[in-house]
Write an enzyme that holds these catalytic residues in place. Structure first.
Site, PDB file in Angstrom:
ATOM      1  CB  SER B 134      -0.950   0.252   0.905  1.00  0.00           C
ATOM      2  OG  SER B 134      -1.876   1.013   1.642  1.00  0.00           O
ATOM      3  CG  HIS B 176      -5.524  -0.009  -1.876  1.00  0.00           C
ATOM      4  ND1 HIS B 176      -5.805  -1.676  -1.013  1.00  0.00           N
ATOM      5  CD2 HIS B 176      -4.763   0.120  -0.929  1.00  0.00           C
ATOM      6  CE1 HIS B 176      -5.288  -1.030   0.400  1.00  0.00           C
ATOM      7  NE2 HIS B 176      -4.499  -0.332   0.746  1.00  0.00           N
ATOM      8  CD  GLU B 203      -7.781  -3.914  -1.900  1.00  0.00           C
ATOM      9  OE1 GLU B 203      -8.571  -4.949  -0.814  1.00  0.00           O
ATOM     10  OE2 GLU B 203      -8.284  -2.785  -1.180  1.00  0.00           O
TER      11      GLU B 203
END
Lengths: 305, 305
Positions: B134, B176, B203
């Site tokens: 992330s 994401h 993800e």
């Protein structure tokens, strides 16, 4: 193949959710492309399970825009679409609007009927504007995206094609495109069938094909074009449901105002009448090379290349 | 530029949301790429506002996977990252994992510090695996996607770049990716800065760069690569917030198992040690032409082309 001189009208391929209560920009353009508010307009609700509700929405919206001759042609079953009186109404229309619903229902009810032939004649011979939104947009293609889901990645076999109405060849349309996250659904189709270019149309957005002259995009969103013809993929070797590798997909993103002109039309040079309506905006440019075939397919020039 | 012989370790660029409680596939791979469960692993939580909570999650997950030497190096402010004891721990690690949070916080706290230099040395000189998920993934790039939104279409100026940690050059990462509908956000970057290729990582999915040998994709989702270098666009002429026309964007979609091998490495031929860990899977193919530069940039070969 020699061209029959003709003056096809405009096609409006609308991604669903076009404004019907506020600026009504796309519906106003439909009226204009049909020749103005005095012309005969027809609304086909055959895709919908609630045709009277849908018709009422369009009746009010088109009336608010000044249209004076708008008729609903309800088609609840296939026999309705072979009714001569209904077909005559469609044949005489200058603008024919196919609403949303289920594209499978729509083509099952009107595909190959007198009403469909009347639409085709009105468009090809008299320059009528054919518009379709949502299900009505999908159904305009020869190869119609019928159903399927592929949300987070393209999947082999996730999407079914069906036989559509054939106003657009070699292009497969999806609608509600960005809003419903349909990139991977449309990639699933064009990865398996690179012969088809994909056109994903956002809500309140129209891809307008001006006969053989060119196309433009209008509205709130964009049109996303996907071209897998040169892509390397392993999809042929995968089981159903697997995610293919795709290398070299062409992606084009066309916002409102994008407009591209086709090369001079041999049919027009031969003395065919120019389309009386549905002119391409001034300033439409020749298509960049990467977009040239999409333009050729939409304007039905692929037999010239 | 001549190459200094070196044996860089693997980079794991993870799209966030990697499984931490069930199969833990990506974390298990991190341990393997670091050389196994006996090696020293370090978790950097500097991106997070709740570092102790995040650390506890990874502590448990890595312990469950058998890792015996895992340390948290908390960095609450920049001075912590210049602490010699902390830098020594990082310098001695075989695997360094940067958690999620805010990539701006992460680079503000560690960019240009002793800890960052320790990471760089561990990776370049001793083959340590550098992983980031992330925010930690975004921060691995030289040109870091710092913040911004563009949900339904790319928009000029919608996204800000910042200076990242520089483990990956000429590629800008977003994470994401499919889950948060970030295609248009990443297109906004690469349309404006075609020098950078975009890599959108889903993800529970990792893009793994095996030093100079090649790269692979693993996990539940896909890696989407965007290449605007040959695209025609009007973005330079638009006001901020407008949607550009983009024709000819290259899109590549790489699912789990996709693996590509770089050409033979001149540095390796010159007698440099092969990476002791982080080998590319057998069966990795040469990259198709459309993907060759992405491979070259990731494996830091762009000065050879």
């Amino acid at each position: 193949m020699p061209h029959t001189p003709h003056a096809p009208g405009a096609l409006m391929i609308i991604g669903g959710g076009e404004d019907r209560t506020d600026n009504k920009e796309i519906l106003a353009r439909f009226i204009a492309l049909a020749g103005g508010p005095e012309r005969q307009l027809v609304v086909l609700t055959a895709a919908s399970k609630i045709p009277e509700v849908v018709w009422e929405t369009y009746r009010v919206a088109l009336h608010d825009l000044g249209a004076r001759n708008v008729r609903h042609v309800p088609i609840g079953e296939r026999v309705d679409a072979d009714d001569a009186a209904k077909a005559d109404i469609v044949a005489g229309a200058s603008g024919i609007f196919m609403t949303g619903g289920d594209q499978k229902r729509l083509v099952a009810h009107i595909g190959g009927t007198a009403v469909e032939q009347a639409m085709r004649d009105a468009h090809a011979l008299r320059g009528a504007c054919i518009a379709g939104t949502s299900a009505g947009a999908s159904a305009m293609c020869t190869h119609m995206l019928a159903e399927g889901k592929a949300e987070l990645a393209p999947e082999k076999g996730a999407v079914r094609l069906g036989a559509g109405l054939g106003f657009v060849h070699r292009v497969v349309v999806d609608q509600h495109f960005s809003q419903r996250r349909r990139l991977h659904r449309l990639l699933s189709v064009v990865a398996q069938t690179p012969f088809l270019l994909g056109a994903g149309i956002d809500e309140d957005t129209a891809l307008i094909v001006h006969g053989r002259a060119g196309f433009e995009v209008m509205g709130e969103g964009t049109v996303t074009v996907l071209d897998c013809r040169s892509a390397k993929t392993n999809i042929a070797d995968l089981r159903a449901g697997a995610v293919p590798t795709l290398v070299g997909v062409g992606l084009h993103l066309l916002p409102s105002g994008a407009a591209f002109a086709a090369p001079p039309d041999p049919a027009a040079r031969a003395g065919a009448p120019l389309p009386a309506i549905g002119q391409l905006p001034e300033g439409a440019a020749p298509a960049p090379r990467a977009l040239a075939d999409f333009l050729a397919f939409l304007t039905d020039r692929n037999d010239e290349s």
